[in-house]
Write a protein that holds these residues in place. Structure first.
Motif, PDB file in Angstrom:
ATOM      1  N   LYS A  56       0.851  -1.197   0.000  1.00 52.04           N
ATOM      2  CA  LYS A  56       0.000   0.000   0.000  1.00 52.04           C
ATOM      3  C   LYS A  56       0.881   1.239   0.000  1.00 52.04           C
ATOM      4  O   LYS A  56       1.615   1.484   0.948  1.00 52.04           O
ATOM      5  CB  LYS A  56      -0.929   0.026   1.217  1.00 52.04           C
ATOM      6  CG  LYS A  56      -1.910   1.200   1.183  1.00 52.04           C
ATOM      7  CD  LYS A  56      -2.876   1.182   2.354  1.00 52.04           C
ATOM      8  CE  LYS A  56      -3.853   2.346   2.257  1.00 52.04           C
ATOM      9  NZ  LYS A  56      -4.805   2.373   3.394  1.00 52.04           N
ATOM     10  N   LYS A 100      -2.944  -3.669  -2.177  1.00 53.05           N
ATOM     11  CA  LYS A 100      -2.993  -4.851  -3.037  1.00 53.05           C
ATOM     12  C   LYS A 100      -3.691  -5.985  -2.299  1.00 53.05           C
ATOM     13  O   LYS A 100      -3.585  -6.110  -1.075  1.00 53.05           O
ATOM     14  CB  LYS A 100      -1.584  -5.268  -3.460  1.00 53.05           C
ATOM     15  CG  LYS A 100      -0.925  -4.285  -4.415  1.00 53.05           C
ATOM     16  CD  LYS A 100       0.505  -4.696  -4.738  1.00 53.05           C
ATOM     17  CE  LYS A 100       1.112  -3.823  -5.812  1.00 53.05           C
ATOM     18  NZ  LYS A 100       1.241  -2.412  -5.429  1.00 53.05           N
ATOM     19  N   GLU A 101      -4.396  -6.821  -3.045  1.00 53.69           N
ATOM     20  CA  GLU A 101      -5.149  -7.921  -2.446  1.00 53.69           C
ATOM     21  C   GLU A 101      -4.618  -9.271  -2.947  1.00 53.69           C
ATOM     22  O   GLU A 101      -3.959  -9.347  -3.987  1.00 53.69           O
ATOM     23  CB  GLU A 101      -6.641  -7.794  -2.800  1.00 53.69           C
ATOM     24  CG  GLU A 101      -7.296  -6.534  -2.239  1.00 53.69           C
ATOM     25  CD  GLU A 101      -8.750  -6.401  -2.668  1.00 53.69           C
ATOM     26  OE1 GLU A 101      -9.188  -7.195  -3.530  1.00 53.69           O
ATOM     27  OE2 GLU A 101      -9.436  -5.504  -2.156  1.00 53.69           O
ATOM     28  N   ASN A 102      -4.954 -10.315  -2.185  1.00 50.04           N
ATOM     29  CA  ASN A 102      -4.557 -11.690  -2.531  1.00 50.04           C
ATOM     30  C   ASN A 102      -3.055 -11.798  -2.822  1.00 50.04           C
ATOM     31  O   ASN A 102      -2.634 -12.425  -3.790  1.00 50.04           O
ATOM     32  CB  ASN A 102      -5.350 -12.204  -3.743  1.00 50.04           C
ATOM     33  CG  ASN A 102      -6.827 -12.320  -3.458  1.00 50.04           C
ATOM     34  OD1 ASN A 102      -7.273 -12.123  -2.328  1.00 50.04           O
ATOM     35  ND2 ASN A 102      -7.603 -12.636  -4.468  1.00 50.04           N
TER      36      ASN A 102
END
Length: 476
Positions: A56, A100-102
């Motif tokens: 992030k 950010k995800e996953n």
């Protein structure tokens, strides 16, 4: 006493020599320690400085839009006149504020995959108006349909639907509709399944819900620091198969960072899903950003040159008429990753474009300082601390004998719709942290090396001169 003095002078000279040697030794040792620390901290794994800022960003990123408001729509429709445009903006959104995800590490190939969520928050205080401001712009559906469906019978059918929906070559739309999507009246009448919502950033940059740009997979740098953050694969919603298989256009990083120890002679590759390709920047100058020395890399004119000037752009010359046998420059045809829609990307106001591209458009004022793209990179870590990404979205519209809204046109137009400026600068708090943890320590170590070397040499020279003077007096 003379002997004692001579011994003292010799001892001082020896000490000076030792200090100078220590300074000399400290240089490679210091460089080794710096390199080792940087290599550890730029790896994309839990606990490193790079990973924390990568997941992030602590930088506030804004995307500004300027709309090209058409001033003479009827003249163009009836007489095929030059299109007169007036730039209106900026309209500003805060973007890239979601983590950010996953995020998933793969120890086998030393990569990390993730989803990049998209979102936009309108910033009224940084805008000249509201999202409900209206503009006269090219009708995206009419222009695209005539290009995609070139069969004469199909165009006759399309013409009846365009007339029935009271659509024309131009339309009036609000900022919110133009960017994020609206239900098109012409497409809503098409008797077979088609997407009826149209917008410049629909559905890839949704306004109300946070969906992702796709799955990125990048190297984490654990086995090879020279590959850190470089994209291995990208599986997004955009149709990139043409470039991936034929043009090798998905390479480099995402421009948020680059492998460490950046050299001025390097050509920095980075991928942008907005333009469906990788592009590059070259060194321009050294600048000081909040007390941090950085290298400014800029997008060169050659990046948008014709294939004759830059063979790397041969994939973006997909036909011979509009491109004048691939001699026109300054625009890139990205229709193959836009489901056949005739979308062309350029720099704002057709900066660095050939005269034939901008000639049919009045009201443009290209300016190198305002319209170029640049990246300010801290060279030791490879982190991008400031950037400005500037692009223009254009749509091709061609004459059509079967579609009344376009039948009086006597030439092709690459019509500018909007241009955007996405910017970000490291915040003061982050800059203070960066100076204390990175540049401050490097500067301190460098200063210590110089002091030891300088003091050592000075002491050695001074004591040796005194010793020689004493010896000379003693002999007399």
């Amino acid at each position: 006493m003379g002997c004692d003095r001579n011994c003292g002078l010799i001892s001082g000279a020896v000490i000076g020599a030792i200090l100078a040697v220590l300074g000399g030794i400290l240089m490679p040792v210091g460089d080794f320690l710096i390199e080792k620390t940087i290599k550890k901290e730029v790896v994309l794994e839990e606990g490193t400085l790079a990973f924390k800022n990568w997941v992030k960003t602590g930088t506030e990123v804004y995307r500004q839009f300027w709309i090209f408001d058409v001033q003479n729509p009827q003249e163009v429709i009836m007489n095929s006149s030059n299109i007169k445009v007036e730039q209106r903006g900026p309209y500003t959104y805060r973007v890239r504020y979601l983590a950010k995800e996953n995020v998933t590490q793969d120890p086998e190939d030393n990569t990390v995959s993730f989803l990049q969520p998209n979102g936009a928050i309108f910033e009224p205080s940084l805008s000249v108006g509201t999202e409900n401001d209206n503009f006269t712009v090219l009708n995206l559906a009419v222009a695209a349909a005539a290009h995609i469906y070139q069969n004469a019978f199909v165009q006759v059918v399309l013409n009846s639907l365009i007339k029935k929906s009271k659509s024309s070559m131009f339309q009036t739309r609000s900022l919110k509709e133009l960017l994020w999507g609206y239900k098109d009246p012409f497409l809503s009448l098409v008797p077979y399944p088609v997407t009826t919502t149209v917008g410049l950033f629909y559905p890839f940059f949704p306004y109300y819900n946070n969906t992702a740009d796709g799955v990125y997979k990048v190297f984490n740098g654990k086995d090879d620091i020279s590959k850190v953050a470089i994209i291995d694969t990208y599986k997004g919603k955009r149709n990139l198969s043409y470039w991936e298989s034929y043009c090798d256009m998905v390479n480099g990083t995402d421009a948020a960072s680059f492998p460490p120890f950046v050299e001025k002679s390097q050509v920095l590759q980075f991928f942008s899903s907005d333009i469906c390709r990788s592009i590059y920047a070259v060194f321009e100058s050294e600048i000081n950003l909040k007390g941090i020395p950085v290298y400014r890399f800029v997008l060169p004119p050659k990046a948008f040159a014709s294939p004759l000037q830059n063979p790397d752009n041969h994939c973006f010359c997909t036909e011979k008429i509009i491109s004048k046998n691939c001699t026109s420059y300054g625009v890139l045809d990205i229709s193959k990753c836009k489901e056949g829609r005739p979308v062309y990307i350029s720099l704002p106001h057709f900066l660095h474009s050939s005269p034939d591209v901008s000639e049919p458009i009045d009201g443009l004022n290209p300016n190198e300082e305002e319209h170029r793209t640049y990246l300010d990179i801290e060279p030791i870590t490879g982190f991008t601390l400031q950037f400005a990404k500037r692009l223009q979205v254009n749509l091709l519209v061609k004459p059509s004998k079967k579609i009344e809204a376009l039948k009086r046109l006597k030439r092709n137009y690459i019509v500018p719709i909007i241009w955007l400026n996405e910017t970000g600068t490291i915040g003061n708090e982050k800059a203070d942290m960066f100076r204390s943890k990175v540049t401050g320590k490097i500067n301190l170590l460098g200063l210590l090396e110089i002091i030891l070397l300088s003091v050592g040499v000075a002491m050695f020279v001074a004591f040796m001169i005194s010793y020689c003077a004493c010896r000379s007096k003693a002999i007399k």
